[in-house]
Structures are given as structure tokens and as C-alpha cells.
Design a protein around this motif. Structure first.
Motif, short mmCIF file in Angstrom:
data_model
loop_
_atom_site.label_atom_id
_atom_site.label_comp_id
_atom_site.label_asym_id
_atom_site.label_seq_id
_atom_site.Cartn_x
_atom_site.Cartn_y
_atom_site.Cartn_z
N HIS A 3 -40.27 41.86 21.18
CA HIS A 3 -39.83 42.52 20.15
C HIS A 3 -41.13 42.74 19.77
O HIS A 3 -41.67 42.86 20.19
CB HIS A 3 -39.25 41.50 19.43
CG HIS A 3 -39.33 41.66 17.75
ND1 HIS A 3 -38.04 42.72 17.65
CD2 HIS A 3 -39.52 41.58 16.59
CE1 HIS A 3 -38.02 43.08 16.09
NE2 HIS A 3 -39.16 42.04 15.97
N LEU A 4 -40.71 45.05 19.20
CA LEU A 4 -41.85 44.97 18.54
C LEU A 4 -41.78 45.51 17.21
O LEU A 4 -40.87 45.30 16.39
CB LEU A 4 -42.36 46.61 19.28
CG LEU A 4 -43.28 47.58 18.91
CD1 LEU A 4 -43.85 47.99 19.91
CD2 LEU A 4 -42.36 48.40 17.73
N LEU A 5 -42.80 45.76 16.02
CA LEU A 5 -42.77 45.24 15.35
C LEU A 5 -43.75 46.70 14.26
O LEU A 5 -44.74 46.72 15.23
CB LEU A 5 -43.53 43.93 13.91
CG LEU A 5 -44.09 44.49 12.43
CD1 LEU A 5 -42.24 45.18 12.03
CD2 LEU A 5 -44.83 42.82 12.41
N HIS A 6 -42.79 47.20 13.70
CA HIS A 6 -43.46 49.03 13.84
C HIS A 6 -43.94 49.05 12.22
O HIS A 6 -42.84 49.09 11.91
CB HIS A 6 -42.51 50.48 14.33
CG HIS A 6 -43.18 51.26 14.07
ND1 HIS A 6 -41.58 52.58 13.99
CD2 HIS A 6 -43.60 52.41 13.58
CE1 HIS A 6 -42.43 53.64 13.92
NE2 HIS A 6 -43.96 53.56 13.23
N ILE A 7 -45.33 49.40 11.87
CA ILE A 7 -45.24 49.46 10.96
C ILE A 7 -46.27 50.87 10.67
O ILE A 7 -47.21 51.28 11.60
CB ILE A 7 -46.81 48.18 10.62
CG1 ILE A 7 -46.21 47.07 10.43
CG2 ILE A 7 -46.88 48.72 8.44
CD1 ILE A 7 -46.53 45.59 10.12
N HIS A 33 -39.22 48.36 28.04
CA HIS A 33 -38.48 47.90 27.21
C HIS A 33 -36.83 48.45 26.72
O HIS A 33 -36.93 48.06 25.14
CB HIS A 33 -39.41 46.43 26.46
CG HIS A 33 -40.65 46.61 26.81
ND1 HIS A 33 -41.97 47.73 26.30
CD2 HIS A 33 -40.68 45.62 27.23
CE1 HIS A 33 -43.07 47.82 26.45
NE2 HIS A 33 -42.53 46.11 26.96
N PRO A 34 -35.77 48.70 28.01
CA PRO A 34 -34.92 49.18 27.27
C PRO A 34 -34.04 48.04 26.45
O PRO A 34 -33.15 48.39 25.71
CB PRO A 34 -34.15 49.07 28.73
CG PRO A 34 -35.81 49.24 29.38
CD PRO A 34 -36.05 48.85 29.32
N ASP A 35 -34.09 46.23 26.73
CA ASP A 35 -33.67 45.24 26.15
C ASP A 35 -34.19 44.56 24.81
O ASP A 35 -34.27 44.36 24.59
CB ASP A 35 -33.25 44.30 27.34
CG ASP A 35 -34.96 43.89 27.54
OD1 ASP A 35 -35.74 45.02 27.62
OD2 ASP A 35 -34.42 42.75 28.29
N GLY A 36 -35.43 45.63 24.62
CA GLY A 36 -35.99 45.30 22.80
C GLY A 36 -35.55 45.36 21.96
O GLY A 36 -34.58 47.13 22.18
N THR A 37 -36.41 45.16 21.59
CA THR A 37 -35.74 45.45 19.99
C THR A 37 -37.12 45.66 19.05
O THR A 37 -38.37 45.33 19.06
CB THR A 37 -34.81 44.08 18.91
OG1 THR A 37 -35.94 43.27 19.45
CG2 THR A 37 -34.15 44.01 19.86
N VAL A 38 -36.49 46.70 17.36
CA VAL A 38 -37.25 46.21 16.78
C VAL A 38 -37.68 46.46 15.62
O VAL A 38 -36.37 46.75 15.14
CB VAL A 38 -37.70 48.34 17.06
CG1 VAL A 38 -38.80 48.60 16.36
CG2 VAL A 38 -38.36 48.53 18.51
N THR A 39 -38.23 46.39 14.89
CA THR A 39 -38.09 45.95 13.12
C THR A 39 -39.53 47.10 12.65
O THR A 39 -40.30 47.14 13.26
CB THR A 39 -39.04 44.53 12.71
OG1 THR A 39 -38.14 43.52 13.64
CG2 THR A 39 -39.09 44.43 10.84
#
Ligand SMILES: Cc1cc2nc3c(=O)[nH]c(=O)nc-3n(C[C@H](O)[C@H](O)[C@H](O)COP(=O)(O)O)c2cc1C
Length: 213
Positions: A3-7, A33-39
Motif C-alpha cells: 500500500h502506498l500513500l501519495h501526498i 506492484h500490480p496488486d498494490g493499492t494507493v491512497t
């Protein structure tokens, strides 16, 4: 699941250099990370409130004794810290404004430093350590050794100290001289600006190049 947090924190809309750099980094991370999620959080367009006396007193008052106003400020800190805790990678766009961080980033950091949430007040240990915090900086001028304003960049030295108690340790990739193409007096610096941007982009492209998908 990764999981990535994009700010982002730029106030320059679509002209922002740091927004382009964070978008590039997030695309590279997604590819690896094709299975990753981003906030996503946009501090530039939707700043979090500054810590006022409710936020300050909330930090020295047991949670069960918070006034409604202190509880409301504490909830903002809880939300921001939960976002960081949920991420294994954080990508932060960080422009230089008036030789410091955007005030929205200062407010974000002030919320992140909260006893019991981001650090253990009895031991002083950081509760957010182990995350990769990648800071993508952009600045109109150049502040390296031998430049006239060497030492005027107060963002790069400040952020690691501001976050130290939480255990977050930023690593920086920065594009400088971004004003060279738009300020006539800086025209002769355009080649250096282009070089700085290209180096930053190359570093970004290499961040997750070794991750096998
Ligand atoms: C309000 C404001 C203040 C700025 N102050 C500085 C400064 O102190 N030093 C500098 O090198 N550039 C300064 N700049 C230029 C920005 O650092 C430059 O435009 C950079 O690309 C900002 O990142 P961004 O494009 O993502 O917003 C300033 C720009 C703005 C809008």
C-alpha cells in the motif's frame, strides 16, 4: 497487500513540478506492484487545519478528558497517522516556498507527532518506523555548496528532524532550478535545470526497478 500513500502539497496546480514527480513515482510503484493499492491526499488543495490550542492541549491531556474541540483536533491527527500506518511506502511532493516547507506540510507533520499514536512517550520510540518515505522535492533556485544561497534551503534539513520522533526517515530526490525556464534572469541556468530534472526522473524510475512482478 502493498500500500502506498501519495501526498502532494504544491500550490501551483498543473504547473507543479513536484506533482509531476510524484505522479511519475506512483506510476513506477504501481507498475512494480500490480496488486498494490494507493491512497491520495492533496495538502495543497485541501490543507489540514493547523494545530491550534485545542490540538496543543489535546497532546497533553488524557484522551478521556478531551473537550469536544480537543477531541476533534485529535481525530484529525488519528486519521493522518492511520493513513501513514496503513502504508509501507509514502511518496511526498515537497516544494520549497519562501525557503521553507509549504505551511500545509508543516501542519501535516505537527499532526503526525502525537504521543501514543506515532511515538511512545514513555520510551521515546517511534511507532511509524519501517516505512519508506520518499520525498520528491522541487525548488526554483539552487542551494548546493558554492551557490550564493547555500544553506537557505530549510526544508531538507528540517523534515528528518521534524519527523524523527515518529521513526520516519525521509530520503530525498530533488529537482532544482525549476524557475530557470520561466524567469528570464535565470535563462543561462536552463541546461542545469534540465539536468537536475532528468537526474531526478532517472532516480525515480530506478526506485522499484528491481522489484519483480
Ligand atoms: C509562494 C512561492 C514561494 C517560493 N519561494 C521559493 C524560494 O524561497 N526559493 C526557491 O528556490 N523557489 C521558490 N519558489 C519557487 C518554487 O520552489 C518552484 O516553483 C518549485 O517548482 C515549486 O514546486 P512546485 O512546482 O511543485 O509547486 C516559490 C514559489 C512560490 C509559489
Amino acid at each position: 497487500m502493498p500500500h502506498l500513500l501519495h501526498i502532494d502539497s504544491s500550490i501551483k496546480g498543473n504547473e507543479s513540478v513536484s506533482r509531476k514527480l510524484t505522479a511519475r513515482a506512483v506510476a513506477a510503484w504501481r507498475a512494480a506492484h500490480p496488486d498494490g493499492t494507493v491512497t491520495y491526499r492533496d495538502l495543497g488543495r485541501n490543507p489540514v487545519p493547523h494545530l491550534d490550542d485545542n490540538g496543543g492541549l489535546a497532546r497533553q491531556t488524557p484522551v478521556e478528558q478531551h473537550t469536544p474541540a480537543q477531541a476533534a483536533s485529535w481525530r484529525v491527527s488519528e486519521e493522518l497517522i492511520a493513513e501513514v500506518r496503513a502504508a509501507d511506502t509514502i511518496v511526498l511532493g515537497l516544494p520549497l516556498y519562501n525557503y521553507g516547507a509549504p505551511s500545509s506540510v508543516k501542519a501535516w507533520v505537527d499532526h503526525l507527532v502525537a504521543p501514543g499514536l506515532s511515538f511512545d512517550p514513555s520510551t521515546g520510540s517511534g511507532l511509524l518506523e519501517g516505512r519508506d518515505l520518499i520525498v520528491l522535492g522541487s525548488r526554483g533556485g539552487g542551494y548546493g555548496p558554492e551557490t550564493p544561497r547555500h544553506g537557505w534551503d530549510h526544508v531538507t534539513p528540517w523534515l528528518p528532524h521534524g519527523l524523527a520522533v515518529t521513526g520516519l526517515e525521509p530520503r530525498f530526490i530533488t529537482a532544482e532550478l525549476t524557475l530557470a525556464p520561466v524567469v528570464p534572469a535565470m535563462a543561462e541556468l536552463i541546461p542545469l535545470a534540465e539536468q537536475s530534472l532528468a537526474e531526478a526522473e532517472r532516480e525515480i524510475d530506478g526506485l522499484w526497478a528491481s522489484v519483480s512482478v
